[in-house]
Motif scaffolding. Structure first.
Motif: not given
Length: 123
Positions: A47-48, A61-62, A83-86
């Motif tokens: 993820v990071a 990238g996702s 943020n802007s979780l999907k």
């Protein structure tokens, strides 16, 4: 070093969460740190990651542009602001540390792992 991840939960799509990873046993400043996630039946994915001094960050990238990794070496903690979780971000999230400077996106680079915290994003 022992790692404890926290901050997961249930959130609506478009919402935000902040994960934390607290370390004990050793000083975090000697390690690069990473976040990974895993869903049932899937391999753990990057993820990071963040460098030892916090100056460099790396993202899958996702999540690039939506997630931010940070660390506080004085407090021996690392955070992941999401943020802007999907709905596709739903997973168990793990923090990890490594002696490596490079290859921070690889699971095998990391020697120490936290227990994971569940993130569920509803649509």
């Amino acid at each position: 070093v022992q790692l404890q991840a926290s901050g997961g939960g249930l959130v609506m799509a478009g919402g935000s969460l902040r994960l934390s990873c607290a370390a004990s046993g050793r000083t975090l400043s000697r390690y690069s740190m990473g976040w990974f996630r895993q869903t049932p039946g899937q391999e753990r994915e990057f993820v990071a990651a963040i460098s030892r001094d916090g100056r460099k960050t790396f993202y899958a990238g996702s999540v690039k542009g939506r997630f931010t990794a940070s660390r506080d070496n004085a407090e021996n903690t690392m955070n992941l602001t999401m943020n802007s979780l999907k709905p596709e971000d739903t997973a168990i999230y793990y923090c990890a540390v490594t002696d490596y400077y490079n290859n921070l996106s690889l699971v095998r680079s990391y020697a120490f792992w936290g227990q994971g915290t569940q993130v569920t994003v509803s649509s």
